[in-house]
Design an enzyme around this catalytic site. Structure first.
Site, PDB file in Angstrom:
ATOM      1  N   ARG A 169       0.878  -1.186   0.000  1.00 35.86           N
ATOM      2  CA  ARG A 169       0.000   0.000   0.000  1.00 35.86           C
ATOM      3  C   ARG A 169       0.901   1.217   0.000  1.00 35.86           C
ATOM      4  NH1 ARG A 169      -5.609   1.211   3.154  1.00 35.86           N
ATOM      5  NH2 ARG A 169      -6.235  -0.190   1.497  1.00 35.86           N
ATOM      6  N   HIS A 175      -6.929   0.351  -7.042  1.00 36.33           N
ATOM      7  CA  HIS A 175      -7.182  -0.492  -5.871  1.00 36.33           C
ATOM      8  C   HIS A 175      -7.764  -1.834  -6.354  1.00 36.33           C
ATOM      9  CE1 HIS A 175      -7.616  -1.556  -1.805  1.00 36.33           C
ATOM     10  NE2 HIS A 175      -8.579  -0.756  -1.410  1.00 36.33           N
ATOM     11  N   GLN A 221      -9.855  -4.323  -4.125  1.00 34.42           N
ATOM     12  CA  GLN A 221     -11.192  -3.810  -3.823  1.00 34.42           C
ATOM     13  C   GLN A 221     -12.159  -4.111  -4.970  1.00 34.42           C
ATOM     14  OE1 GLN A 221     -12.261  -2.001  -0.941  1.00 34.42           O
ATOM     15  NE2 GLN A 221     -14.221  -2.552  -1.870  1.00 34.42           N
ATOM     16  N   ASP A 232     -17.395   6.889  -2.439  1.00 33.93           N
ATOM     17  CA  ASP A 232     -16.235   6.682  -1.569  1.00 33.93           C
ATOM     18  C   ASP A 232     -16.023   8.016  -0.855  1.00 33.93           C
ATOM     19  OD1 ASP A 232     -13.868   5.789  -0.388  1.00 33.93           O
ATOM     20  OD2 ASP A 232     -12.669   5.896  -2.223  1.00 33.93           O
ATOM     21  N   CYS A 289     -16.617   1.233  -0.561  1.00 35.16           N
ATOM     22  CA  CYS A 289     -15.472   0.382  -0.210  1.00 35.16           C
ATOM     23  C   CYS A 289     -15.133   0.461   1.280  1.00 35.16           C
ATOM     24  CB  CYS A 289     -14.264   0.755  -1.053  1.00 35.16           C
ATOM     25  SG  CYS A 289     -13.647   2.420  -0.742  1.00 35.16           S
ATOM     26  N   ARG A 322     -13.785  -8.831   0.618  1.00 35.54           N
ATOM     27  CA  ARG A 322     -12.359  -8.560   0.466  1.00 35.54           C
ATOM     28  C   ARG A 322     -11.536  -9.799   0.813  1.00 35.54           C
ATOM     29  NH1 ARG A 322     -10.324  -3.480   0.417  1.00 35.54           N
ATOM     30  NH2 ARG A 322      -8.480  -4.741  -0.073  1.00 35.54           N
TER      31      ARG A 322
HETATM   32  N1   CP Z   1     -11.537  -0.548   1.458  1.00 35.71           N
HETATM   33  C1   CP Z   1     -10.291  -0.543   1.984  1.00 35.71           C
HETATM   34  O1   CP Z   1      -9.290  -0.712   1.294  1.00 35.71           O
HETATM   35  O2   CP Z   1     -10.247  -0.348   3.332  1.00 35.71           O
HETATM   36  P1   CP Z   1      -8.942  -0.210   4.241  1.00 35.71           P
HETATM   37  O3   CP Z   1      -8.322   1.111   3.920  1.00 35.71           O
HETATM   38  O4   CP Z   1      -9.467  -0.296   5.642  1.00 35.71           O
HETATM   39  O5   CP Z   1      -7.993  -1.325   3.902  1.00 35.71           O
HETATM   40  N1  NVA Z   2     -10.067   6.522  -1.810  1.00 35.31           N
HETATM   41  C1  NVA Z   2      -9.736   6.054  -0.490  1.00 35.31           C
HETATM   42  C2  NVA Z   2      -9.936   4.581  -0.399  1.00 35.31           C
HETATM   43  C3  NVA Z   2      -9.621   3.974   0.924  1.00 35.31           C
HETATM   44  C4  NVA Z   2      -9.807   2.488   0.933  1.00 35.31           C
HETATM   45  C5  NVA Z   2      -8.298   6.433  -0.153  1.00 35.31           C
HETATM   46  O1  NVA Z   2      -7.431   6.338  -1.032  1.00 35.31           O
HETATM   47  O2  NVA Z   2      -8.050   6.862   0.965  1.00 35.31           O
END
Ligand code: CP
Ligand code: NVA
Length: 330
Positions: free
Chosen positions: A111, A138, A141, A242, A284, A311
């Protein structure tokens, strides 16, 4: 690239429509089997004695828990490395980290902030790299999202997901989750209408990625863009949004909250926009109240918690394909 270069999962764009379909179908198959107490033979012990490194430079609930759980289901060891745990970014370069991590592990789930970070890791890694969220994509997701949409009607006699002709309405920010969702929708023949405030539209570079995705599909889903939420919602089967402030954009919070005024998903908006009678709501997570009302988020049309659970099944499917089967998606 050398013939021995591993196959990575950095975006849904890396998958053919048939591969995306297979990943979702496998996730569904494993979900059904494991929930009935049966770990499929092909998964049992598939990663015994193997370590999967998880380098996360940002917070996570779902991605971390689902990935760790998936590695354990396959018999492996998930090694979580938060930003304060390893030298990366402070004392050590991405190149050195990629070479060292991949010499001792079987996969890297990363990440990151800028997408170029996960792309660089992949470039220099000798093991598969899976994107656990970057500022552009992502993929884990989106596999879960298509599982959530498809599983209700999935039949074992067909090899498709049966989603052609469906319409998704995205009302909110054009962000990483949307980009991979739109890529996946194009590939699966699902139309997607995107409503963002002025100044927050899909960047041209991502429009091109989405149209390239459409070119890979036998019958591509269409992308429609507007600044009017009601226009996007017309005849939609699924309403999705989101957060308006993604991780890393915290300084823009006040400006964004003002710009997105009127974009909150509510039953009233869905009605005014003319969503299908049977519309359902997805997100998400993590969710903030400004982008969707409680009445929708906790209401009967919301599938957000099934989507979150999915997930796990998607992570199992992705690890099976990219780590156990070395990128052969079957
Ligand atoms: N949807 C998602 O990726 O959540 P987290 O940021 O909690 O991993
Ligand atoms: N768009 C959000 C998604 C988190 C899962 C972010 O990048 O923070």
């Amino acid at each position: 690239t050398s013939p021995f270069a591993p196959r990575h999962l950095l975006s849904i764009a890396d998958l053919t429509p048939a591969e995306l379909t297979t990943l979702v179908r496998n996730a569904h198959k494993h979900k059904t089997a494991i929930k009935s107490g049966e770990i499929p033979q092909s998964l049992r012990g598939a990663l015994t004695g193997k370590t999967v490194a998880m380098t996360f430079s940002k917070r996570s609930t779902r991605t971390r828990i689902s990935t760790e759980g998936a590695v354990v289901t396959l018999g492996g060891h998930p090694m979580f490395l938060g930003k304060d745990d390893i030298q990366l970014g402070v004392n050590e370069s991405l190149y050195d980290t990629a070479v060292v991590l991949s010499s001792m592990t079987s996969a890297i789930v990363a990440r990151v902030g800028p997408h170029s970070d996960v792309a660089d890791l992949a470039k220099h890694s000798s093991v598969p790299v899976i994107n656990a969220l970057s500022d552009l994509y992502h993929p884990l997701q989106i596999i879960a999202d298509f599982l959530t949409i498809a599983e209700v009607n999935l039949s074992s006699s067909s090899s498709t997901l049966g989603l052609e002709g469906m319409k998704i309405a995205w009302v909110g920010d054009a962000n990483n989750v949307l980009f991979d969702l739109a890529v996946g929708a194009a590939k699966l023949g699902v139309d997607i209408a995107v409503a963002t405030p002025k100044g927050y539209e899909i960047p041209q570079q991502m429009r091109e990625v989405i149209s390239q995705a459409a070119a890979t599909a036998p019958k591509a889903g269409k992308l429609f863009e507007t600044n009017v939420p009601e226009e996007a919602i017309k005849n939609a089967d699924i309403l999705v949004t989101d957060t308006w402030v993604s991780m890393g954009q915290e300084e823009e919070t006040a400006k964004r909250l003002a710009a997105f005024k009127g974009f909150q998903i509510t039953s009233e908006l869905a009605k005014r926009g003319g969503a299908k009678e049977t519309w359902s709501f997805m997100h998400c997570l993590p969710r903030h109240p400004e982008e969707v009302s409680d009445e929708v988020f906790y209401g009967p049309r919301s599938v957000v918690f099934r989507e979150a659970e999915n997930r796990l099944w998607s992570a199992i499917s992705a690890l099976e394909a990219f780590v156990v089967n070395k990128g052969k998606i079957q």
